[in-house]
Design a protein around this motif. Structure first.
Motif, PDB file in Angstrom:
ATOM      1  N   LEU A  71       3.209  15.488   9.771  1.00 48.35           N
ATOM      2  CA  LEU A  71       2.530  14.876   8.637  1.00 48.35           C
ATOM      3  C   LEU A  71       1.418  15.818   8.193  1.00 48.35           C
ATOM      4  O   LEU A  71       0.563  16.200   8.999  1.00 48.35           O
ATOM      5  CB  LEU A  71       1.949  13.524   9.046  1.00 48.35           C
ATOM      6  N   ARG A 101       6.677  14.445  -0.477  1.00 43.38           N
ATOM      7  CA  ARG A 101       5.520  13.575  -0.667  1.00 43.38           C
ATOM      8  C   ARG A 101       5.886  12.127  -0.323  1.00 43.38           C
ATOM      9  O   ARG A 101       6.990  11.662  -0.619  1.00 43.38           O
ATOM     10  CB  ARG A 101       5.062  13.637  -2.123  1.00 43.38           C
ATOM     11  N   PRO A 148       2.142   7.932   8.190  1.00 45.84           N
ATOM     12  CA  PRO A 148       2.246   8.382   6.796  1.00 45.84           C
ATOM     13  C   PRO A 148       1.665   7.366   5.815  1.00 45.84           C
ATOM     14  O   PRO A 148       1.918   6.160   5.917  1.00 45.84           O
ATOM     15  CB  PRO A 148       3.760   8.535   6.600  1.00 45.84           C
ATOM     16  N   ARG A 207      -1.777  16.347   5.962  1.00 43.18           N
ATOM     17  CA  ARG A 207      -2.826  15.601   5.248  1.00 43.18           C
ATOM     18  C   ARG A 207      -4.014  16.536   5.092  1.00 43.18           C
ATOM     19  O   ARG A 207      -4.789  16.744   6.023  1.00 43.18           O
ATOM     20  CB  ARG A 207      -3.210  14.347   6.026  1.00 43.18           C
ATOM     21  N   ASP A 246      -3.022   7.713  11.599  1.00 43.77           N
ATOM     22  CA  ASP A 246      -2.238   8.945  11.536  1.00 43.77           C
ATOM     23  C   ASP A 246      -0.774   8.700  11.206  1.00 43.77           C
ATOM     24  O   ASP A 246       0.076   9.565  11.412  1.00 43.77           O
ATOM     25  CB  ASP A 246      -2.339   9.712  12.861  1.00 43.77           C
ATOM     26  N   ARG A 300      -5.004  19.057   7.899  1.00 42.48           N
ATOM     27  CA  ARG A 300      -4.506  18.539   9.176  1.00 42.48           C
ATOM     28  C   ARG A 300      -2.982  18.546   9.217  1.00 42.48           C
ATOM     29  O   ARG A 300      -2.315  18.295   8.203  1.00 42.48           O
ATOM     30  CB  ARG A 300      -5.001  17.109   9.422  1.00 42.48           C
ATOM     31  N   ARG A 301      -2.460  18.832  10.397  1.00 41.71           N
ATOM     32  CA  ARG A 301      -1.021  18.767  10.643  1.00 41.71           C
ATOM     33  C   ARG A 301      -0.810  17.860  11.857  1.00 41.71           C
ATOM     34  O   ARG A 301      -1.142  18.231  12.979  1.00 41.71           O
ATOM     35  CB  ARG A 301      -0.442  20.160  10.883  1.00 41.71           C
ATOM     36  N   ASP A 328       0.409  11.473   1.275  1.00 39.14           N
ATOM     37  CA  ASP A 328       0.623  12.466   2.337  1.00 39.14           C
ATOM     38  C   ASP A 328       1.897  13.262   2.071  1.00 39.14           C
ATOM     39  O   ASP A 328       2.746  12.882   1.263  1.00 39.14           O
ATOM     40  CB  ASP A 328       0.765  11.778   3.701  1.00 39.14           C
TER      41      ASP A 328
END
Length: 294
Positions: free
Chosen positions: A219, A188, A254, A221, A252, A224-225, A258
């Motif tokens: 990353l 994290r 970090p 989120r 996009d 989403r990758r 995230d």
């Protein structure tokens, strides 16, 4: 050690590389129900344990074979002490050194030193040179006992992003169907205290760092990758935090909350840190767990 030999179904093999070690074994085996099977260990000059030549190994093998409490079962070696890279003369040095294993086996067998063994065990093969070890272990043939050949290249189970990817014969640069890294750590983002810097909730207690630092892959989120290749780099670890250098300032990059998926290097150290490793499926859901005994 003597007590476990009372179980006829328990197979115990022990390495020895000196007469002093053999004498200690004999002393510890007083009253044992059966002799202890022993492998003579061959070592690399300037490296770790192991007898430093075939002639000295044979001298030790004669001592083992003459002992009523020990049985000469074979020969063992670990070539992983050579530089683990494929872009210099290391593979050729490994090939030459591994030739000592079949030579030892042939000469020991010719002297009848395996007379008390049901088979001859020949074993080598770290994870960087299993192909070369396999070639060496194809020999010898025609011994008086069956030969059991054992390759010990355990890192194939997971591969990795750096160390094994540089050295394995099944790395992506050398094979059309390569091994793929299967070890990851999800960390994290705890803080963005300075421009270009993120702090992750993972550190030396959690991930391997003895050869390479972790590699930011993705990353995460929500659903989403977002690939992080070339835009983020772990530059340091302390006990509980990773210091992530981040390029760019877009949405996009970090952000606190995230999750960063890290690729790891040197599977052995990971296995040592994590006695229970979760297994994810293709949808990144935990579906199983593997217990490591390392």
């Amino acid at each position: 050690m003597a007590s476990v030999l009372a179980d006829p179904d328990f197979e115990l093999l022990c390495l020895v590389d000196s007469a002093a070690g053999a004498r200690i074994m004999e002393s510890a085996l007083a009253g044992a129900a059966r002799p202890l099977p022993v492998l003579v260990e061959l070592g690399v000059e300037g490296g770790r344990t192991g007898v430093r030549g075939v002639d000295d190994a044979l001298s030790l093998a004669r001592l083992v074979a003459a002992s009523p409490r020990l049985t000469l079962a074979g020969v063992e070696a670990f070539e992983g002490v050579f530089p683990q890279r494929r872009d210099d003369d290391s593979p050729e040095r490994v090939r030459r050194w591994l030739d000592a294993l079949p030579e030892f086996a042939r000469r020991a067998d010719a002297e009848g030193l395996f007379a008390e063994a049901d088979e001859v065990i020949i074993t080598a093969g770290g994870s960087s040179y299993p192909d070369l070890a396999a070639d060496a272990l194809l020999e010898p043939s025609g011994l008086s006992r069956p030969v059991r050949r054992i390759i010990r290249s355990g890192c194939y189970v997971t591969h990795d992003d750096l160390f094994m990817e540089r050295a394995s014969p099944l790395r992506s640069a050398a094979d059309d169907d390569p091994l793929r890294p299967a070890l990851t750590c999800h960390a994290r983002v705890l803080s963005r205290p300075e421009p270009g810097r993120a702090l992750l909730g993972v550190g030396k207690r959690d991930v391997s760092f003895d050869i390479d630092l972790p590699v930011p892959r993705v990353l995460v989120r929500g659903e989403r990758r977002i690939p992080l290749t070339g835009t983020a780099r772990v530059v340091a670890l302390n006990d509980h935090h990773a210091f992530l250098d981040v390029t760019g300032t877009g949405p996009d990059t970090p952000a606190v909350g995230d999750v960063v998926e890290l690729g790891l290097s040197h599977a052995c150290t990971v296995f040592d840190k994590w006695p229970l490793i979760p297994v994810l499926n293709g949808e990144h859901r935990v579906v199983d767990a593997v217990r490591t005994l390392f």
